[in-house]
Design a protein around this motif. Structure first.
Motif, mmCIF file in Angstrom:
data_model
loop_
_atom_site.group_PDB
_atom_site.id
_atom_site.type_symbol
_atom_site.label_atom_id
_atom_site.label_comp_id
_atom_site.label_asym_id
_atom_site.label_seq_id
_atom_site.Cartn_x
_atom_site.Cartn_y
_atom_site.Cartn_z
ATOM 1 N N TYR A 159 31.245 68.198 -11.357
ATOM 2 C CA TYR A 159 30.329 68.097 -10.396
ATOM 3 C C TYR A 159 29.865 69.379 -9.825
ATOM 4 O O TYR A 159 29.971 70.047 -9.521
ATOM 5 C CB TYR A 159 31.844 67.618 -9.478
ATOM 6 N N THR A 211 27.321 70.483 -6.625
ATOM 7 C CA THR A 211 26.845 69.573 -4.699
ATOM 8 C C THR A 211 25.985 69.773 -4.666
ATOM 9 O O THR A 211 24.761 68.858 -4.142
ATOM 10 C CB THR A 211 27.433 70.864 -3.182
ATOM 11 N N LYS A 267 24.135 66.870 -6.592
ATOM 12 C CA LYS A 267 24.260 65.711 -5.589
ATOM 13 C C LYS A 267 23.142 65.599 -4.473
ATOM 14 O O LYS A 267 23.006 64.648 -4.140
ATOM 15 C CB LYS A 267 25.814 65.335 -5.352
ATOM 16 N N ASP A 268 23.088 66.786 -3.738
ATOM 17 C CA ASP A 268 22.065 66.803 -2.465
ATOM 18 C C ASP A 268 20.576 66.937 -3.348
ATOM 19 O O ASP A 268 20.217 66.119 -2.582
ATOM 20 C CB ASP A 268 21.983 68.389 -1.964
#
Length: 287
Positions: A223, A225, A228-229
């Motif tokens: 994961y 961030t 993902k953005d």
């Protein structure tokens, strides 16, 4: 040359973003022609993740009165060609959109509103990717989740490797390892586990999962961030290029390292020598 299907017991596994990350690594690190495609109806998540890079004017059939006649209408266009009995030559390639020139194309998903009608075309869809394999070295397919899709069953059967995408969800893990929501065509296939959106601090981290279920070790897409953005912004390719040489202490290092490892192993799994296809350091720096 090699078809790799990505499948998960349930939707929402992080399957699509994982394919996007691995495709970005393949196109940046290796001398290969790669095609990615999503076989769900009216689903453009994979396409959106590369929207900043897609060149809609790359497939040009000619010029009429100074304007371009552009091909690039995706799976629906190739299905029309297949139904007409003219699926040959560059039919698939000519209806893709370019993400990385000469290395990565995407075949847009269908705009068909009726999922049943798309499922009824499963044999044709399988034929389309069989034809595509004559040009592309690697085909990455984002399949519908679960065991209810005939498209998934047909494309799992025709793939060289099936990547099982498992999030850190007890429901998904039990479903896979207890063979619930399990397409029967999986039984005879070479499979690779991919732990998606992986959190190393979870009790369901990869090492604990493989121990609990007595399974082989799998690959990991952590994961992240920032990644993902970037997917949400349509800039997956930009994220990878900006971070592919990240140093060990960089916050994106672990993500890029694991994605590169996954890309390399999947090439090896389908018989492509990742060492000989590797782009040299000087060329990678210039790309």
């Amino acid at each position: 040359m090699g078809q790799i299907a990505f499948w998960s017991p349930y939707s929402g596994s992080g399957q699509t973003s994982s394919i996007a990350a691995i495709a970005a690594a393949l196109s940046s690190e290796y001398h290969i022609r790669c095609l990615i495609a999503q076989t769900k109806n009216r689903e453009s998540t994979l396409e959106h993740s590369f929207s900043r890079s897609i060149n809609n004017f790359s497939r040009t059939l000619g010029h009429v009165s100074g304007s371009r006649n552009v091909s690039g209408t995706g799976l629906d266009a190739v299905l029309r060609i297949a139904r007409s009995g003219k699926l040959e030559g560059g039919a698939v390639k000519n209806n893709t959109q370019i993400i990385e020139q000469g290395r990565l194309d995407i075949l847009s998903s269908s705009d068909q509103k009726d999922a049943k009608k798309l499922e009824e075309a499963s044999d044709l869809i399988r034929t389309i990717f069989d034809q595509a394999s004559k040009y592309y070295n690697v085909i990455l397919l984002d399949l519908p989740a679960g065991d209810g899709s005939e498209i998934s069953r047909k494309l799992i059967a025709s793939s060289d490797v099936v990547v099982i995408c498992l999030p850190q969800s007890r429901r998904s893990l039990d479903a896979y390892f207890e063979k619930k929501n399990w397409p029967s065509t999986l039984n005879s296939k070479k499979t690779v586990l991919l732990f998606t959106q992986h959190d190393p601090h979870s009790k369901y981290k990869a090492v604990n999962i493989t121990r609990k279920y007595k399974s082989p070790k799998g690959l990991i897409v952590p994961y992240n961030t920032t990644f993902k953005d970037s997917v949400n912004d349509g800039d997956t390719k930009g994220f990878y290029k900006a971070n592919k040489a990240a140093e060990r202490r960089h916050p994106n290092y672990d993500f890029v390292f694991e994605v590169q490892r996954a890309a390399k192993q999947l090439l090896d799994e389908i018989g492509i020598d990742s060492k000989t296809k590797r782009i040299d350091a000087e060329e990678r720096g210039a790309s």
